[in-house]
Design an enzyme around this catalytic site. Structure first.
Site, PDB file in Angstrom:
ATOM      1  N   THR A 196      -2.953   3.184   1.970  1.00  0.00           N
ATOM      2  CA  THR A 196      -1.893   4.205   2.021  1.00  0.00           C
ATOM      3  C   THR A 196      -2.512   5.558   1.702  1.00  0.00           C
ATOM      4  O   THR A 196      -3.451   5.638   0.910  1.00  0.00           O
ATOM      5  CB  THR A 196      -0.815   3.854   0.964  1.00  0.00           C
ATOM      6  OG1 THR A 196      -0.114   2.706   1.417  1.00  0.00           O
ATOM      7  CG2 THR A 196       0.167   4.993   0.711  1.00  0.00           C
ATOM      8  N   THR A 255       2.156  -1.737  -5.123  1.00  0.00           N
ATOM      9  CA  THR A 255       3.203  -2.638  -4.641  1.00  0.00           C
ATOM     10  C   THR A 255       4.539  -1.897  -4.628  1.00  0.00           C
ATOM     11  O   THR A 255       5.158  -1.669  -5.672  1.00  0.00           O
ATOM     12  CB  THR A 255       3.277  -3.882  -5.550  1.00  0.00           C
ATOM     13  OG1 THR A 255       1.965  -4.408  -5.679  1.00  0.00           O
ATOM     14  CG2 THR A 255       4.192  -4.934  -4.965  1.00  0.00           C
ATOM     15  N   GLY A 256       4.964  -1.529  -3.430  1.00  0.00           N
ATOM     16  CA  GLY A 256       6.084  -0.599  -3.286  1.00  0.00           C
ATOM     17  C   GLY A 256       7.370  -1.053  -3.949  1.00  0.00           C
ATOM     18  O   GLY A 256       8.111  -0.230  -4.491  1.00  0.00           O
ATOM     19  N   GLY A 285       8.889   0.278   1.829  1.00  0.00           N
ATOM     20  CA  GLY A 285       8.246   0.361   0.519  1.00  0.00           C
ATOM     21  C   GLY A 285       8.630   1.632  -0.220  1.00  0.00           C
ATOM     22  O   GLY A 285       9.636   2.284   0.090  1.00  0.00           O
ATOM     23  N   ASP A 286       7.808   2.002  -1.182  1.00  0.00           N
ATOM     24  CA  ASP A 286       8.111   3.175  -2.007  1.00  0.00           C
ATOM     25  C   ASP A 286       7.700   4.491  -1.356  1.00  0.00           C
ATOM     26  O   ASP A 286       8.253   5.547  -1.680  1.00  0.00           O
ATOM     27  CB  ASP A 286       7.387   3.069  -3.362  1.00  0.00           C
ATOM     28  CG  ASP A 286       5.877   3.012  -3.185  1.00  0.00           C
ATOM     29  OD1 ASP A 286       5.400   2.291  -2.288  1.00  0.00           O
ATOM     30  OD2 ASP A 286       5.159   3.710  -3.934  1.00  0.00           O
ATOM     31  N   ARG A 294      11.239  -4.095   6.335  1.00  0.00           N
ATOM     32  CA  ARG A 294      10.903  -3.841   4.928  1.00  0.00           C
ATOM     33  C   ARG A 294      10.500  -2.372   4.740  1.00  0.00           C
ATOM     34  O   ARG A 294       9.755  -1.806   5.535  1.00  0.00           O
ATOM     35  CB  ARG A 294       9.760  -4.762   4.512  1.00  0.00           C
ATOM     36  CG  ARG A 294       9.261  -4.575   3.067  1.00  0.00           C
ATOM     37  CD  ARG A 294       8.081  -3.642   2.972  1.00  0.00           C
ATOM     38  NE  ARG A 294       7.532  -3.567   1.619  1.00  0.00           N
ATOM     39  CZ  ARG A 294       6.618  -2.695   1.227  1.00  0.00           C
ATOM     40  NH1 ARG A 294       6.147  -1.817   2.080  1.00  0.00           N
ATOM     41  NH2 ARG A 294       6.160  -2.701   0.007  1.00  0.00           N
TER      42      ARG A 294
END
Ligand code: ASP
Length: 358
Positions: free
Chosen positions: A219, A272-273, A249-250, A247
């Site tokens: 990322t 880990t989002g 994520g953050d 899905r």
């Protein structure tokens, strides 16, 4: 109202957090010992722009000299691009967008070209950007056909009355605003394909990939400080290998993966989002600075090295305050990152031992 038992658990968690216990100690039922967390490192001073290329682990010896050069060149190009803009008097927002564009176009990172595959062997891209001066922000999630999702996030911020657009609507909004359509094939890379195959239980001979977070997540993010003491943050990602379709994520969630406020800090997270969303990680760093008057180094280390592990995951963040102090804590073994100082000195940090954990 939480039940008395739940309240007890919540207070035990808070006491443990303040006492600086790790998630595994918490899980093992360790007794909280009141006291201060170990002091974080001093951070790096005089920084105007920093980027990251994901949290994870990159031990020395894990890259060929060519791969190492490619990573360092990619980070350096992103830093130079953003630095030139800041030096020319452009706003931090421009610098973070362009720095992230460079990393999105670089197949070594998990954003734009080189993004990971979801469970249906597609790419769904997430990004968000935030301007610290007025706390305006823009975000996109699950886009399929936009080469540079961070620029689409900025378009959402500047050309729509909204903050967050997702899926087909976001891709359509891109087309309506003249962003060229990018076929999914553009995002394909052999390395990410091998990681998907490995995650599905078909490891190709040469691959060492696992499901979910890879050896270094990939990322990307950028944070910058401009000549007007304005700060901004941006994060872009393909998410997690073999993630379920839909899905999110953050990274595109303002306050979780990205946050910027001139009064406190610009933050871009990686990890880990799901847990960064639950921990509202990026905003929490800002809140500790605003309400508890913590310096950026302590605030970022508290969230990344205590709060997030206590919620059950690992990751990292880059955080830059309006005085130019950079923190890059990580509870993963490492975080790929780099920074450029006011006088143009560039430093890239790839290997686990190059960035201190606090
Ligand atoms: N935070 C990203 C996500 O969960 C992944 C990463 O940073 O590696 O989508």
């Amino acid at each position: 109202m939480p039940s008395p038992k739940r309240s007890l658990l919540i207070s035990a968690g808070l006491v443990a957090l303040v006492a600086g216990l790790s998630g595994s100690q918490l899980a093992a039922g360790a007794t909280a010992v009141p006291g201060e967390a170990p002091p974080p490192g001093p951070g790096v001073r005089g920084v105007v722009l920093a980027v990251h290329g994901g949290a994870g682990s990159l031990p020395r010896g894990s890259l060929t000299p060519e791969q190492e050069r490619a990573y360092r060149d990619g980070l350096t190009k992103a830093l130079r691009t953003g630095y030139e803009l800041v030096k020319d008097g452009k706003p931090a927002l421009d610098a973070v967008e362009r720095a992230v564009n460079v990393l999105e176009d670089d197949p070594n990172f998990n954003a734009g070209k080189g993004a990971v595959f979801n469970t249906d062997a597609e790419h769904e891209l997430d990004a968000s950007i935030m301007n610290g001066k007025d706390r305006r922000s823009g975000a996109v999630a699950g886009v399929h056909h936009t080469k540079n999702p961070i620029s689409l996030a900025r378009l959402v911020m500047e050309k729509s009355p909204h903050v967050f657009m997702a899926g087909k609507g976001a891709d359509d909004f891109a087309l309506r605003n003249g962003v060229p359509f990018t076929p999914q094939d553009y995002f394909w890379t052999q390395r990410r394909w091998d990681q998907l195959m490995a995650a599905k239980g078909n490891p190709p001979a040469a691959a060492g990939a696992k499901a979910g977070r890879s050896e270094a997540g990939g990322t990307v993010g950028a944070i910058a400080l401009d000549g007007e003491r304005g700060i901004a943050a941006a994060t872009s990602t393909g998410g997690l290998t073999n993630k379920q379709v839909g899905r999110v994520g953050d990274s595109p969630v303002v306050g979780a993966g990205t946050y910027a406020d001139n009064r406190t800090v610009a933050v871009s997270c990686t990890g880990t989002g799901e847990v960064f969303i639950r921990g509202v990680a990026a905003h929490d760093i800002s809140a500790l600075m605003e309400y508890a008057r913590m310096p950026v180094t302590k605030a970022a280390a508290t969230v990344v090295n205590q709060k997030i592990p206590a919620l059950g995951a690992t990751g990292g963040a880059i955080a830059l305050d309006a005085r130019g102090t950079l923190a890059a804590p990580h509870s993963t073994k490492g975080i790929i990152n780099g920074y450029v100082t006011r006088d143009g000195e560039i430093k890239t940090r790839l290997y686990d031992d190059e960035t201190p954990p606090e």
